[in-house]
Structure formats: C-alpha cells, structure tokens
Design a protein around this motif. Sequence first.
Motif, short mmCIF file in Angstrom:
data_model
loop_
_atom_site.label_atom_id
_atom_site.label_comp_id
_atom_site.label_asym_id
_atom_site.label_seq_id
_atom_site.Cartn_x
_atom_site.Cartn_y
_atom_site.Cartn_z
N ILE A 187 -62.31 19.95 -1.74
CA ILE A 187 -63.73 19.66 -1.99
C ILE A 187 -63.97 19.40 -3.47
O ILE A 187 -64.58 18.39 -3.86
CB ILE A 187 -64.63 20.81 -1.50
CG1 ILE A 187 -64.60 20.88 0.04
CG2 ILE A 187 -66.06 20.63 -2.00
CD1 ILE A 187 -65.30 22.10 0.61
N THR A 188 -63.48 20.30 -4.32
CA THR A 188 -63.72 20.14 -5.77
C THR A 188 -62.92 18.97 -6.33
O THR A 188 -63.41 18.25 -7.20
CB THR A 188 -63.35 21.42 -6.53
OG1 THR A 188 -61.97 21.77 -6.29
CG2 THR A 188 -64.24 22.57 -6.10
N TYR A 189 -61.69 18.75 -5.83
CA TYR A 189 -60.86 17.66 -6.36
C TYR A 189 -61.48 16.30 -6.07
O TYR A 189 -61.66 15.48 -6.98
CB TYR A 189 -59.45 17.72 -5.75
CG TYR A 189 -58.60 16.54 -6.19
CD1 TYR A 189 -57.91 16.57 -7.39
CD2 TYR A 189 -58.51 15.40 -5.40
CE1 TYR A 189 -57.17 15.48 -7.82
CE2 TYR A 189 -57.77 14.30 -5.82
CZ TYR A 189 -57.10 14.34 -7.02
OH TYR A 189 -56.36 13.25 -7.44
N PHE A 190 -61.83 16.06 -4.81
CA PHE A 190 -62.37 14.74 -4.46
C PHE A 190 -63.80 14.57 -4.98
O PHE A 190 -64.24 13.43 -5.20
CB PHE A 190 -62.27 14.52 -2.95
CG PHE A 190 -60.86 14.30 -2.48
CD1 PHE A 190 -60.19 13.13 -2.76
CD2 PHE A 190 -60.18 15.31 -1.79
CE1 PHE A 190 -58.88 12.93 -2.35
CE2 PHE A 190 -58.86 15.12 -1.38
CZ PHE A 190 -58.21 13.93 -1.66
N SER A 191 -64.51 15.66 -5.19
CA SER A 191 -65.83 15.58 -5.85
C SER A 191 -65.64 15.20 -7.32
O SER A 191 -66.42 14.40 -7.87
CB SER A 191 -66.57 16.91 -5.75
OG SER A 191 -66.88 17.22 -4.41
N THR A 192 -64.61 15.76 -7.94
CA THR A 192 -64.29 15.41 -9.32
C THR A 192 -63.97 13.93 -9.45
O THR A 192 -64.46 13.25 -10.36
CB THR A 192 -63.07 16.23 -9.81
OG1 THR A 192 -63.35 17.62 -9.70
CG2 THR A 192 -62.73 15.91 -11.26
N ALA A 193 -63.17 13.44 -8.51
CA ALA A 193 -62.81 12.01 -8.52
C ALA A 193 -64.05 11.14 -8.31
O ALA A 193 -64.22 10.11 -8.96
CB ALA A 193 -61.77 11.73 -7.43
N ALA A 194 -64.92 11.56 -7.41
CA ALA A 194 -66.13 10.78 -7.10
C ALA A 194 -67.04 10.66 -8.31
O ALA A 194 -67.66 9.61 -8.53
CB ALA A 194 -66.88 11.42 -5.94
N MET A 195 -67.13 11.73 -9.12
CA MET A 195 -67.98 11.69 -10.31
C MET A 195 -67.54 10.60 -11.28
O MET A 195 -68.37 9.99 -11.96
CB MET A 195 -67.96 13.05 -11.03
CG MET A 195 -68.66 14.18 -10.30
SD MET A 195 -70.44 13.93 -10.09
CE MET A 195 -70.50 13.58 -8.33
N ALA A 196 -66.24 10.36 -11.36
CA ALA A 196 -65.72 9.32 -12.26
C ALA A 196 -65.75 7.94 -11.61
O ALA A 196 -66.12 6.96 -12.25
CB ALA A 196 -64.29 9.68 -12.68
#
Length: 217
Positions: A136-145
């Motif tokens: 959840i946190t990893y792909f959310s991190t990617a989505a922010m960029a």
Amino acid sequence: MKKILLPVLMCVLITVQSKAQTDSLLLSIQDTAKKAPLLPSKMIFTQRFLWGEKGFLRVTGVSPLTEANREKELKLRRGMLVTHQILGYVTLGGMIAQGIVGQQLYNVLGNKEYTKGGPGKSLNTLHSQLAAGVNITYFSTAAMALFSPPPLINRKSKKVSSIRLHEDLAIVHFTAMVATNILANYARRDPTLRAYHRDAAYTAFVAFTLAMVVMKF
C-alpha cells in the motif's frame, strides 16, 4: 529665438523616440511572457495522460490549461512530492520489518511446503500483513511521483545526476517489487521458488534504499 527653439525641439524628439522604443520593448516582453509555455516539452507518460495539453483533465474541463490553474497545480505538485518522500521512509521501515520476519519464516520452514495451521503460522500471518502494508505505502509512494502535475521546466539531462539515478533505480525496484509479489504466491506452495522470491525482495529493498540515498547528494 531660433537658437533656443532648436535644442528644445531636439530634446522633445529624442524624448518621444526614447519613449516609443521603451513602449516597444515593454510590448515585446509582454508578448514573450504571454507566449511562454505553461507545460514543459517533456513529461513522463502518466503526467502527459493527465496533465498534458490534451490530457484527460484538460479535455474533461476538470483543470483547463491556464496560468491560474498551473499555479494551483504547482502547489499540488509540491504537496504530492513531500508526501512521496514521507511515504518512502514509511515504506523503507516496512521493508526492513518484512525482511526480518521473512527470514525467520524461511528458517522455520526450511525446504518444507507451508501448510495452514502448520509450523510458521503466526510468522506467515505477520509476514503477509507487513507485505500488505508495504504494498500500500510503496505503490502510493510511486503514485505520488507518477501522477503529480509536471513542473514548468523539465531539467532532466542525459548526464549522470541524482535525479537521473533516482529514476533509473526506481525502474529496478518497481520491477523487483512486482516480481516479489508474483513469486510470493508460488513460493508458499513451491519451496524451490523461495530463493527467487527472497532475491527479488532484497533487490527491491536495496534499489529502493539507494534511490532514497542518491537524492540526498
């Protein structure tokens, strides 16, 4: 009298000519400012899809391409990139915890197939919960960029830089994360795949850590 009028007329003509040149220069500057592009020439595909001149948010009227909207988008971009950094640290902590629990689970199972209710039950549950949180946190991190609005100017260069290294490492850890998730399901049933699952996870962790470190230099 003529001797007095002649210099006066010359001064008036010079003043008028100077004012005309100044007005022309101001108009030229204003025209250049008006023609200044609101979007960079190069954007990643996700940004172009959403924020490009003919992007989804433009054609649907959600965010028309105007100076006022671009100012709002740049503020949104700053907020998303700050969130990107914060989630990155959270993800890194989750990866470390998941790796520790995962190694303990491997030590308990050895080369045996995992069975519900068998050895390593609690460790497997904890490992799965940590994996869900990290995803959840990893792909959310990617989505922010990936989905943040583009900057006004694209400063990307073919030369080696911290941003370039960060992006190259992102490709590595993103690919490794996808592979880790795919191999996770198979590794539970097939012990021979656990080593590949672990190697993919370690690759994701190392590349992700390096991607964060290079941005500090």
